[in-house]
Design a protein around this motif. Structure first.
Motif, PDB file in Angstrom:
ATOM      1  N   GLU A 193    -157.093  -7.250  -6.297  1.00 38.50           N
ATOM      2  CA  GLU A 193    -156.477  -8.446  -6.868  1.00 38.50           C
ATOM      3  C   GLU A 193    -155.912  -9.342  -5.775  1.00 38.50           C
ATOM      4  N   ARG A 194    -155.299  -8.716  -4.746  1.00 38.23           N
ATOM      5  CA  ARG A 194    -154.749  -9.531  -3.660  1.00 38.23           C
ATOM      6  C   ARG A 194    -155.869 -10.229  -2.883  1.00 38.23           C
ATOM      7  N   ALA A 232    -156.996 -13.062  -4.930  1.00 42.58           N
ATOM      8  CA  ALA A 232    -155.987 -14.135  -4.913  1.00 42.58           C
ATOM      9  C   ALA A 232    -156.053 -14.897  -3.595  1.00 42.58           C
ATOM     10  N   THR A 245    -148.322 -20.662  -7.243  1.00 39.43           N
ATOM     11  CA  THR A 245    -148.391 -19.436  -8.061  1.00 39.43           C
ATOM     12  C   THR A 245    -149.125 -18.322  -7.322  1.00 39.43           C
ATOM     13  N   LEU A 246    -150.236 -18.682  -6.672  1.00 38.04           N
ATOM     14  CA  LEU A 246    -151.024 -17.688  -5.934  1.00 38.04           C
ATOM     15  C   LEU A 246    -150.228 -17.098  -4.776  1.00 38.04           C
ATOM     16  N   ASP A 288    -146.998 -16.801  -4.542  1.00 39.07           N
ATOM     17  CA  ASP A 288    -145.996 -15.883  -5.115  1.00 39.07           C
ATOM     18  C   ASP A 288    -146.632 -14.566  -5.522  1.00 39.07           C
ATOM     19  N   ARG A 289    -147.828 -14.635  -6.141  1.00 38.23           N
ATOM     20  CA  ARG A 289    -148.506 -13.410  -6.588  1.00 38.23           C
ATOM     21  C   ARG A 289    -148.940 -12.561  -5.391  1.00 38.23           C
ATOM     22  N   ASP A 298    -146.001 -10.709  -4.113  1.00 39.55           N
ATOM     23  CA  ASP A 298    -145.673  -9.550  -4.950  1.00 39.55           C
ATOM     24  C   ASP A 298    -146.653  -8.404  -4.708  1.00 39.55           C
ATOM     25  N   LEU A 299    -147.942  -8.731  -4.611  1.00 40.29           N
ATOM     26  CA  LEU A 299    -148.955  -7.695  -4.396  1.00 40.29           C
ATOM     27  C   LEU A 299    -148.799  -7.047  -3.024  1.00 40.29           C
TER      28      LEU A 299
END
Length: 646
Positions: A266-267, A270, A406-407, A409-410, A413-414
């Motif tokens: 996912e990272r 992203a 948003t990306l 920030d995600r 987090d990842l």
């Protein structure tokens, strides 16, 4: 039989101070209670380190020794650790000590430590070669999985049911090792080699005799060619074994990091999308800049339209004035200068009636009027409205800016979620896995080719042998007879080995069935277990059909049954040390397993946390078979002490 007597650890994992665990002499179960992160797995690893000098983490991956030092001591500048293990084997007492000693003040890697090993047998200290030989005899590394294991390792035994599984193949090889089968296989291989040597000697002798020289020489050449193919086959087989070992190691890494794989993917996705969004934003800004270059036209559209309407009206007035002027001139001169025709008097009167009282001005001298010229210029203006395009581009830019925030920030987090993983290792492992799979495919094809060539040579050898036997003398027949006797002995020995393995599997199946029925809560439905050639076990219903859909808990119980069955049928006996083996079991199965533990081995060491089984419940289930209890007490997050429970 191997029996643990005493374990001492210092500086190892959470055990900063010297901690001692005494194991009673009699048969039974020693239970060590400890909450998560208190050191249960470290105690299992301490025993493993004592015997083999290695420590493993999740997925059976080796851990760096530098990470084993107690963190609290390390923060005070004290590094290194030692483990001492006292045990009995074959009537003798052994003391095994391993120390990991720092060679620099602040070590940063395993290379900064020296490793010291001491093994005493009785009062005698063994030298390095004697020590390694003794340890290999007492506790071979290859069979350690059947003595030291946790719940994660138990899951591997599901692979025994998959015939093409490399992991299952390796486990079945390890099972045969603990059961003593390789010794018998080496005996057969020795007889086979003796028969081949006798064949070569007979062929060499035949090549010296005139009447059998051609056959003997041909047989020698064919034998040499076969041996060359066999050597290449052995080399390729070893290469395949090495590749399969690499494959298994990578699979273990991937399995242990599986929980991070989706996060890492996912990272990566992203990051890729963030890069795409950045490029798209750059492209959109260029499009917006070009669109804004014509944006001023939208502002002038209405004023230009009004000016064009006014110019058209003025030009129309001037045009109408020209028409009236030409008509008046034609009436006055009696001749039309436009169509070059005369105007009769009757037509002139009719046209005169159409003229207004005052005629409009004629076209000014010099040609086109100012109104016509202004209209022509205004008609050149491109009034295309791109305001909608500008608004759309601006909206898309805002969306891209928001998406990138948003990306980011995600991704942050990842990345935090991956802080205790090794993403690069996972990526390299995935690449390495694909490469190893391809190499294995190539080597397997090469093995098939070499096997085919070796078989062809062997068929040729058999034809030549028959011809030689028919043409040979009595002297040659003696050597040929010796080779035949050895071949027959090898085949008989091989058949005996297979018979022994079959009987051994039968005994393992019977013992495993007994233990399984003791542990399962479905005794009324199951008849026992059925074993396959790879020592995989399937659950057998009372209607004789196999249980196809086995739960994770059932797999767990079957694996434990196999462990106990191997212990009771192997020439090498020893303790079972289990770390948190109840993770996949419900309360009733857990209770049944605990009651069955004394039947699995004479000495069992159980490492559990109390939430799995309370102390009162443990004492009730084991009764007199519970020979000693310890608890791991928290001193700090990085320090644990061991205390015997009275």
């Amino acid at each position: 039989m191997l029996r643990l007597k005493r374990l001492e650890v210092q500086g190892f994992g959470p055990f900063a101070d010297q901690q001692v665990i005494e194991f009673p002499n009699g048969p039974g179960v020693t239970v060590i209670y400890g909450e998560n992160m208190r050191g249960k797995t470290s105690l299992l690893n301490a025993i493993r380190y004592a015997f083999f000098g290695t420590v493993v983490g999740r997925g059976s991956r080796p851990r760096r020794l530098h990470t084993i030092s107690n963190r609290e001591l390390a923060s005070d500048g004290q590094y290194g650790f030692n483990v001492a293990l006292t045990f009995d084997y074959d009537g003798a007492e052994y003391e095994l000590v391993r120390e990991c000693i720092p060679r620099v003040k602040v070590p940063a890697s395993d290379e900064d430590y020296s490793l010291e090993v001491l093994l005493r047998k009785g009062n005698a200290t063994l030298g390095p070669q004697e020590r390694e030989k003794a340890l290999q005899q007492v506790f071979p590394r290859e069979v350690s999985r059947f003595f030291l294991f946790d719940g994660e390792l138990l899951q591997e035994y599901e692979e025994l049911l998959i015939n093409e599984s490399e992991a299952g193949h390796r486990i079945s090889e390890a099972i045969e090792r603990i059961l003593g089968v390789p010794i018998l296989k080496r005996g057969r291989a020795h007889l086979t080699q003796l028969s081949e040597d006798a064949d070569k000697a007979a062929a060499k002798e035949a090549s010296k005799r005139q009447e059998t020289q051609a056959l003997g020489t041909a047989l020698q050449q064919a034998t040499e060619q076969k041996e060359a193919h066999q050597k290449e086959l052995a080399r390729k087989q070893q290469e395949l074994n090495d590749l399969n070992a690499q494959k298994l190691e990578v699979e273990q890494v991937l399995q242990s990091m599986q929980k991070y794989a989706s996060i890492l993917q996912e990272r990566d996705e992203a990051n890729a999308r963030l890069d795409e969004a950045g490029k798209e934003e750059k492209s959109m800004r260029g499009d917006l800049q070009r669109a804004m270059g014509d944006g001023w036209r939208s502002l002038l559209r209405d004023p230009v339209r009004a000016a064009r309407t006014a110019a058209q009206a003025e030009a129309q007035k001037e045009f109408d004035a020209v028409i009236l002027s030409l008509r008046a001139k034609a009436i006055e001169s009696g001749h039309c200068g436009t169509c070059e025709q005369d105007v009769p008097p009757g037509l002139a009167d009719k046209l005169r009636s159409t003229l207004p009282a005052q005629s409009a001005a004629a076209v000014p001298p010099g040609g086109v009027s100012a109104a016509m010229s202004r209209l022509a210029d205004l008609n050149k203006f491109n009034e295309a409205d791109n305001a909608g395009e500008v608004r759309q581009l601006w909206k898309r830019l805002e969306e891209l800016r928001l998406e990138q925030v948003t990306l980011r920030d995600r991704i942050s987090d990842l990345t935090a979620a991956l802080s205790d993983s090794e993403p690069e290792t996972l990526r390299r492992s995935k690449t390495s896995y694909a490469e190893v799979i391809e190499k294995i495919s190539v080597v397997k094809r090469a093995i098939d080719e070499e096997s085919k060539k070796a078989d062809e040579k062997d068929q040729n050898i058999q034809r030549l042998k028959k011809k030689l036997e028919a043409a040979g003398t009595s002297d040659l027949r003696a050597g040929q007879l010796r080779a035949k006797i050895l071949r027959d002995a090898s085949e008989v020995f091989g058949a005996a080995v297979e018979r022994y393995k079959s009987d051994l599997r039968g005994r393992v199946e019977a013992t495993a069935s007994e233990l399984f029925l003791s542990m399962t809560t479905e005794k009324q439905d199951f008849a026992g277990l059925t074993i396959n050639e790879g020592y995989g076990l399937t659950i057998r219903h009372r209607d004789s059909r196999a249980e196809e859909a086995r739960s994770a808990g059932a797999e767990h119980v079957v694996a434990l049954a196999l462990m106990g069955a191997l212990q009771r049928n192997a020439p090498l006996r020893g303790p079972i040390v289990m770390d948190s083996p109840f993770g996949r079991l419900d309360e009733n199965h857990t209770a049944n397993v605990i009651e069955t533990l004394p039947k699995m081995a004479e000495q069992v060491v159980l490492l559990v946390y109390e939430a799995e089984v309370g102390r009162a419940r443990m004492r009730d289930l084991l009764g007199s078979q519970l020979v000693r209890e310890y608890e791991l007490n928290r001193v700090s997050a990085r320090r644990t002490n061991v205390r015997e429970v009275k």
